[in-house]
Design a protein around this motif. Structure first.
Motif, PDB file in Angstrom:
ATOM      1  N   LEU A   1       0.644  -1.214   0.099  1.00 53.86           N
ATOM      2  CA  LEU A   1      -0.064   0.044  -0.151  1.00 53.86           C
ATOM      3  C   LEU A   1       0.916   1.186   0.012  1.00 53.86           C
ATOM      4  CD1 LEU A   1      -2.417   1.565   0.181  1.00 53.86           C
ATOM      5  CD2 LEU A   1      -2.697   1.049   2.640  1.00 53.86           C
TER       6      LEU A   1
ATOM      7  N   ASP B   1      -5.994   7.351   6.623  1.00 54.92           N
ATOM      8  CA  ASP B   1      -6.692   6.613   7.516  1.00 54.92           C
ATOM      9  C   ASP B   1      -8.040   5.974   7.074  1.00 54.92           C
ATOM     10  OD1 ASP B   1      -5.104   7.222   9.381  1.00 54.92           O
ATOM     11  OD2 ASP B   1      -6.316   8.956  10.419  1.00 54.92           O
TER      12      ASP B   1
ATOM     13  N   LYS C   1      -7.159   3.089   4.461  1.00 55.63           N
ATOM     14  CA  LYS C   1      -6.641   1.823   5.146  1.00 55.63           C
ATOM     15  C   LYS C   1      -7.943   1.025   6.006  1.00 55.63           C
ATOM     16  CE  LYS C   1      -2.171   3.528   6.751  1.00 55.63           C
ATOM     17  NZ  LYS C   1      -1.316   3.782   7.890  1.00 55.63           N
ATOM     18  N   GLN C   2      -8.958   1.962   6.489  1.00 60.16           N
ATOM     19  CA  GLN C   2      -9.963   1.353   6.906  1.00 60.16           C
ATOM     20  C   GLN C   2     -10.974   0.596   5.852  1.00 60.16           C
ATOM     21  OE1 GLN C   2     -11.797   4.768   8.616  1.00 60.16           O
ATOM     22  NE2 GLN C   2     -10.401   4.889  10.175  1.00 60.16           N
TER      23      GLN C   2
ATOM     24  N   ASP D   1      -9.091  -2.451   4.909  1.00 59.30           N
ATOM     25  CA  ASP D   1      -9.179  -3.521   5.729  1.00 59.30           C
ATOM     26  C   ASP D   1     -10.571  -4.188   6.195  1.00 59.30           C
ATOM     27  OD1 ASP D   1      -7.670  -5.005   8.180  1.00 59.30           O
ATOM     28  OD2 ASP D   1      -9.291  -3.593   9.567  1.00 59.30           O
TER      29      ASP D   1
ATOM     30  N   HIS E   1      -5.513  -6.938   2.802  1.00 59.61           N
ATOM     31  CA  HIS E   1      -4.463  -6.848   3.871  1.00 59.61           C
ATOM     32  C   HIS E   1      -3.145  -6.668   3.088  1.00 59.61           C
ATOM     33  CE1 HIS E   1      -7.458  -7.313   6.629  1.00 59.61           C
ATOM     34  NE2 HIS E   1      -7.402  -8.629   6.460  1.00 59.61           N
ATOM     35  N   TRP E   2      -2.413  -5.436   3.476  1.00 56.61           N
ATOM     36  CA  TRP E   2      -1.060  -5.081   2.664  1.00 56.61           C
ATOM     37  C   TRP E   2      -0.083  -5.725   3.354  1.00 56.61           C
ATOM     38  CZ3 TRP E   2      -4.914  -1.923   4.663  1.00 56.61           C
ATOM     39  CH2 TRP E   2      -4.632  -1.106   5.886  1.00 56.61           C
TER      40      TRP E   2
ATOM     41  N   VAL F   1       3.226  -0.429   4.275  1.00 59.51           N
ATOM     42  CA  VAL F   1       2.827   0.664   3.748  1.00 59.51           C
ATOM     43  C   VAL F   1       4.025   1.625   3.487  1.00 59.51           C
ATOM     44  CG1 VAL F   1       1.605   2.739   4.446  1.00 59.51           C
ATOM     45  CG2 VAL F   1       0.846   0.595   5.265  1.00 59.51           C
TER      46      VAL F   1
ATOM     47  N   ARG G   1       5.066   5.802   2.360  1.00 60.53           N
ATOM     48  CA  ARG G   1       4.608   6.991   2.083  1.00 60.53           C
ATOM     49  C   ARG G   1       5.555   7.880   1.192  1.00 60.53           C
ATOM     50  NH1 ARG G   1       0.762   8.518   6.545  1.00 60.53           N
ATOM     51  NH2 ARG G   1       0.806  10.647   5.344  1.00 60.53           N
TER      52      ARG G   1
END
Length: 441
Positions: free
Chosen positions: A38, A54, A57-58, A61, A66-67, A70, A72
């Protein structure tokens, strides 16, 4: 090792179009036993919001995507700066100073002359003095990648063999005047350094892919395997882009769509395989084949999600919904029976509230004028006291004997009088759950 990535920008909620990309990349990695990254594309500090990070991700999930890790992009700016310096040293990155208005005029002139609207590379012939003057007058310019004007070819996992003449494409801008690194460049650097082997994305990225292949190769990387899925349209073939805001994953979730209903549809939509409801992720992984997908625009109708959701719920055991039913206020001694009666008569879990309200408070009777006398006679025969699953059969037998009615003419008026509805669960199951019967003889 097979490595894929999903690289959303945290500038809003992800929608069904984003999900298609995320799911395909996830399934490829999962089927190969590889890694799914991700990667948050947050190089735009003004538009990127932590609340959307956020939310992304939510949503993933919630779907079970599922990663493995992560990343950035905002934390990797030094890597992009270093790669940019390497390209400058090679003569593959050059500064250009045209304003948007000047570029627009150039494009219009080219189109009027019957030429493709490609950047004319005027910045390449500027002297050092001219560059210094323009920089002083206009500030920093944009940085463009100097394409090798040859054909760029690759085998696409969905579209087949692709060949694009780089001379028909403008040298892409990699860095804006304010220093912001654009997706075209940041993505390439990340894909190389993170060992990404497979990339699935929308067909609107085909030209980007061509230019990115050259950038990858200029930096010494190996181009991943690319596949470009078709774009979604509405059910009538209309553009879906204007409606994507109402098709965010959290909006669909709020409307009661079940994760496996959404995943089952999106894992097959646009492929040569029929949509089949799956009960778990392992089945989706096993049955996924990127080569089964076609290039034609793909129709998406959110209405298709609700029959699939209903089937998901009908197969769900009581234990999986016990907490939801308890929250409705259903007494413990009725809870499991309540689920068995309603599970095949709901589209989403939100529908349970209406059923419990009906059972708890009784329904507003729906009695046709021609049935009023009959219903009054029948209700006079309804026994008092606790009712069980045998009560419906005994009662209707007594009513048939007393009135002579039978079949639909017997059962339908009674159903409508007790539930206010013409359809629903078997009345033998409904009758014991009715806490209040509003109509009596």
């Amino acid at each position: 090792m097979t490595t894929t990535r999903f690289a959303p920008s945290p500038t809003g909620y992800i929608h069904v179009g984003n999900l298609r990309t995320a799911l395909m990349n996830y399934l490829i990695a999962a089927k190969a036993g590889g890694s799914f990254i991700l990667r948050i594309d947050d190089t735009d500090p003004e538009r990127s919001k932590e609340e959307y990070v956020d939310a992304i991700k939510q949503d993933l999930d919630w779907l079970g995507l599922h990663w493995d890790r992560v990343e950035r992009q905002s934390l990797r700016l030094d890597r992009y700066a270093e790669a940019a310096e390497r390209l400058r040293a090679m003569g593959r990155l050059y500064e250009a100073f045209e304003t948007p208005t000047e570029l627009d005029l150039k494009r219009k002139k080219q189109l009027n002359m019957g030429r493709p609207p490609v950047y004319d590379r005027a910045a390449l012939v500027l002297s050092d003095e001219e560059r210094a003057r323009l920089r002083a007058e206009r500030g920093a310019g944009v940085w463009r990648f100097l394409l090798d004007q040859a054909r760029i070819e690759w085998h696409d996992g969905i579209l087949g063999d692709i060949s694009i003449d780089a001379a028909s494409v403008s040298d892409p801008v990699l860095i804006r005047t304010d220093g912001q690194v654009l997706y075209t460049f940041a993505s390439v650097v990340d894909d190389i350094e993170m060992g990404v082997t497979d990339i699935v994305r929308g067909a609107d990225h085909v030209t980007n892919t061509a230019t990115q292949i050259q950038i990858i190769e200029s930096l010494g990387g190996t181009a991943p395997r690319f596949a470009h899925h078709s774009l979604l349209t509405g059910p009538q073939g209309e553009p879906l882009s204007k409606r994507l805001g109402t098709l965010s994953l959290r909006d669909l979730r709020a409307r009661g769509v079940e994760p496996m209903a959404l995943l089952s549809l999106m894992a097959r939509l646009g492929s040569s395989d029929p949509v089949e409801l799956r009960s778990e992720m392992a089945e989706l992984i096993e049955g996924f084949d990127i080569e089964r997908f076609g290039a034609a625009p793909t129709k998406f109708d959110e209405a298709d999600l609700f029959p699939l959701t209903a089937r998901c719920l009908a197969a769900r055991p009581y234990e999986a919904v016990a907490g939801i039913i308890a929250a409705l206020g259903v007494p413990d001694d009725l809870a499991e029976r309540f689920w068995e009666v309603t599970r095949e008569n709901i589209t989403t879990l939100d529908d349970l509230q209406a059923w419990w309200t009906l059972f708890r408070d009784g329904a507003e009777p729906a009695i046709d004028d021609e049935d009023r006398v009959f219903v009054a006679q029948a209700m006079a025969l309804l026994p008092e006291g606790p009712l069980d699953e045998d009560s419906w059969g005994k009662w209707t037998a007594a009513v048939r004997e007393a009135t002579g009615r039978k079949g639909k003419a017997l059962f339908m008026p009674l159903r409508k009088a007790l539930t206010g509805q013409a359809q629903g669960p078997e009345m033998a199951q409904v009758l014991p759950l009715l806490q209040v019967i509003r109509v009596r003889g």
